[in-house]
Write an enzyme that holds these catalytic residues in place. Structure first.
Site, PDB file in Angstrom:
ATOM      1  N   LYS A  46     -10.013  -0.467  -0.199  1.00  0.00           N
ATOM      2  CA  LYS A  46     -11.014   0.600  -0.152  1.00  0.00           C
ATOM      3  C   LYS A  46     -11.255   1.147  -1.559  1.00  0.00           C
ATOM      4  CE  LYS A  46     -13.915   3.650   1.378  1.00  0.00           C
ATOM      5  NZ  LYS A  46     -13.704   4.767   2.296  1.00  0.00           N
ATOM      6  N   LYS A 102     -13.639  12.113  -5.829  1.00  0.00           N
ATOM      7  CA  LYS A 102     -12.264  12.057  -5.309  1.00  0.00           C
ATOM      8  C   LYS A 102     -11.790  10.610  -5.239  1.00  0.00           C
ATOM      9  CE  LYS A 102     -11.092  11.208  -1.235  1.00  0.00           C
ATOM     10  NZ  LYS A 102     -10.924  11.020   0.216  1.00  0.00           N
TER      11      LYS A 102
END
Lengths: 293, 293, 293, 293
Positions: free
Chosen positions: A171, A239
């Site tokens: 990811k 983030k």
């Protein structure tokens, strides 16, 4: 059909939980705010007042929360999953968090006899609603096989990529590429506009060759129109690039371009654009080229 | 059928000229070295000993040479195209050169009554051989329409993107994106390998989402296997990124990531890898991560 | 005392030529605009209507013009220095230009029996006025010794750094460091201001350690006060970093940070700040941090 | 004379503690390994088996440990300073840590009635041995005045730069500039060497102008000779740039060049050069330019 605890009913989690309810599973859901819980209860789920309560008696628990500390809280915290988890529970964290946090949580789970998979997703809100998510799974092969039928209710491409943490690493790689490609497409668009090229056919021909990519396919039209309603917010991609950089640093891997793109996301947030879609990276290249609006 | 002068029979030009011969056009070809000319003559073309001779009597001249100075030489030079060009000649430069050079050549051509299109291509040697090139064309709409049937003999996606120079600008944008995406995919691959992720399923899932791109589709397998036989050489991509940066600088456009990627191509050349395929950008990220072989 | 032709009476050249006149040399000066020539004639020089005329009969010619093409024009052009230069003339180019242009001009000069030194300076307008310039000289050691007394009239630190072109390469390195250090000091200042540190003592302590540099000593006060009257303009530093990058590319040297700083200068020009002092790099870091005014 | 607890006797802490002993203070020292403690006891100090013991009865405690978690451990830990600290104790942390950690420790201290200053230093081992450190202090002005006489025993330039955390922020800015300037000087050196410039006079003239800096003054000779015995290790500078980037991110400040330099330090560590002096940044620019040894 399985007894499933589901924790985290945000823009992603809510449609995912609904698919599980509709598929006939017995879902007990927990969320910090109660609105989404009530909606899911109307669809046939039960409500839990804590993660611990959602996990109580469950065969599978799925967590889908914003960040690493949230996963630690809902799993390891006082009223967290491990407080009530029975031995043999399969805990699937589908949040996007740091690979090393995934490994820490997996260790704590194992100490309680709980099996753990990290299974972050790509495909965004649309993918969650349409159950077409891509799901990248880290953990034991046996646990992956056990989880696969459930995951197939939520997504279309489900792959096992290695041990615990591997899902998060893939990811991270995904977010690295996406942010970088948006940046490159932004440089290309501003360059072409500055030279007064006709953008429709230009994007068409770029998309048709080795430069072709899904950002051109899915996002260029919005970027050309300067429509930046999210979508996936700059704040979240910021983030995620922090996660990428931490994972790279831990492994001693150099990511010079990603480090530069991460700086651009810092800038966009400081400029008050953290709530815009990540396609708004374009606006920073415009600003830097004296072409901002 | 048209009388065509064709100048430049390299790895791209030669199969392109062959398609024109096979389509029944009367092709007179010139190349610095004679080997490719003889091969084309066997296929039915005529040989010319200079660009001027190839252009003499032609309705259309196509140039396909390595760099901006080469185009200037074969068009503007003593024995160049303009020395013999008749009024109304359509000159199509399919080389990849600087947009401002394209405009200069177009002006010199116009002064002699010669029409000019810049029509660089993408798709590489395979695209040239299979006549599936993408062709991005700058120039007058009328000239574009006149050229289109010929160009359809050479490629599949043929688009008119603006006035003279626009074709080169789009090609520059194409090369910007391709180099950048190879760099990003390299960062991702080294990161994933360092974390011992299973690469097959990882690349599959990355290719299926918003991170999906043609570099993953067509080049990742070679990169994973460290096969870097060209393909498209680092040396050429380095040249192209110099064009990109010049075009950006002229327009006052900031291309920070491209500037950094261009530095990497400088490094790869200094490390003696200029003759490798551009997928070898991967090797620099490996070196920088202490994982070089 | 020498017969000197002096070409280029800008903000640097004019005070330099005045020092030579005052030292008793017989100076014949040429400049595109006539104002500075008239002022110098009042001080005791003679006026020339072309570079060729200024060089006619001279033992030494000094050129001090903006850029590489200007040097080519005033030396190699129709009415340039070489048109009238006598054999044995010592031509000293004190402009900041590309090292390879310096070498080309030197070759053309040698073909006419003219000796050539490249002798760019640092120290700015103040250094020119106060005759405290640093002068970095490339060329034959013998020619350097011949030029030294004249150069000592203009500067304080005069060093011979290698063959023709070496002076320009050292000047390029100088400009590389200066731009980069201004950028770093800008990052530091914005970081400190954002954290509400007291800037006076902070700059004092930074200047006193290994971080100490002349940008902190001479320019930080102006940067803290946001006073950006030039000084040395962004436009000129942008030009100089293009020279640096060309010199690095020619030698296969990677300059990743300089490439990024050069992009910032492109941005500053596009934002309409090309006329400000190079200390205004600070304003771009402010903009990127959402702290612009 | 004061009763001082001193915690951390590394290459910096040991000579600092010795200066305090020699100045007549009553020093009780603690260190993880016992060798440095024994040496200090011979000089007149007392030994403590924990931070808590060193702090017991002290008027001032000084901590000088490697990183943020170490400060948290020796201050907040079970056997830490706060376990025995009397009200009114002045705790001076001279380590280089994150500004936000400094603020957290200060709050915990305040809750126990303990005053806190962050007082990181620059000047390296030589500065510690010769008591010529620069000390940048954050905290209350009154506490700073109380600490000043002690700090003057350790350093030469002692400045108060703002509230708690400000000292660390200034240290971060210091490390940002130092790493960046070493990188720039490295680019300059490799560029000059590649062009076969004479390095002695080149460095002399660079050092004399606006490009002048302490890296050129103190480190260039070692860099030119490829002597990289530390000095200040790459590993530590890498840690410090992580602090810089965290402080910048917290304040929304863009530090694009520092982000790129930080990537270079990641590379140098992965290449096994983390134990070399930070001047070895030069070796990465050499590698990237195909000129590595």
């Amino acid at each position: 059909m399985a007894r499933i605890g589901f924790i985290g009913l945000g823009v992603m989690g809510r449609p995912m939980a609904e698919h599980l309810v509709r598929a006939g599973h017995q879902v007990t859901a927990h969320n910090r705010s109660q609105g989404p819980v009530r909606a899911l209860v109307e669809a046939g789920a039960e409500a839990a007042s804590s993660a611990a309560e959602a996990a109580d008696g469950a065969e599978v628990v799925i967590t889908m929360v914003p960040d690493s500390p949230d996963v630690e809280a809902v799993v390891l915290g006082e009223h967290g999953v491990l407080a009530t988890a029975r031995r043999g529970l399969l805990l699937i964290d589908m949040s996007t968090i740091r690979p090393d946090t995934a490994r820490e949580v997996a260790e704590a789970a194992a100490a309680r006899g709980v099996r753990f998979l990290d299974a972050p997703v790509s495909g965004g809100q649309a993918g969650a609603v349409e159950a077409t998510l891509s799901i990248m799974v880290g953990g034991d092969a046996e646990d992956f096989q056990a989880a696969r039928p459930l995951l197939e209710t939520l997504g279309r491409t489900i792959v096992h990529v290695g041990p615990v943490g591997a899902g998060q690493t893939v990811k991270a790689a995904n977010q690295l590429i996406v942010a970088g490609v948006i940046e490159l497409v932004s440089e290309a668009i501003v360059l072409l506009e500055a030279h007064e090229v006709e953008m429709g056919p230009a994007v068409e021909v770029l998309a048709g060759g080795l430069a072709g990519n899904q950002v051109l396919e899915r996002k260029a039209a919005g970027m050309l129109a300067r429509r930046f309603d999210p979508g996936f917010r700059i704040d979240l991609h910021h983030k995620d690039l922090q996660i990428v950089q931490a994972a790279a640093r831990d492994a001693g891997v150099a990511v010079p371009v990603t480090a530069l793109v991460a700086q651009m996301l810092v800038s966009l947030r400081s400029l008050g654009r953290g709530g815009l879609d990540h396609g708004a990276i374009l606006t920073l290249i415009e600003d830097l080229s004296g072409r901002g609006r």
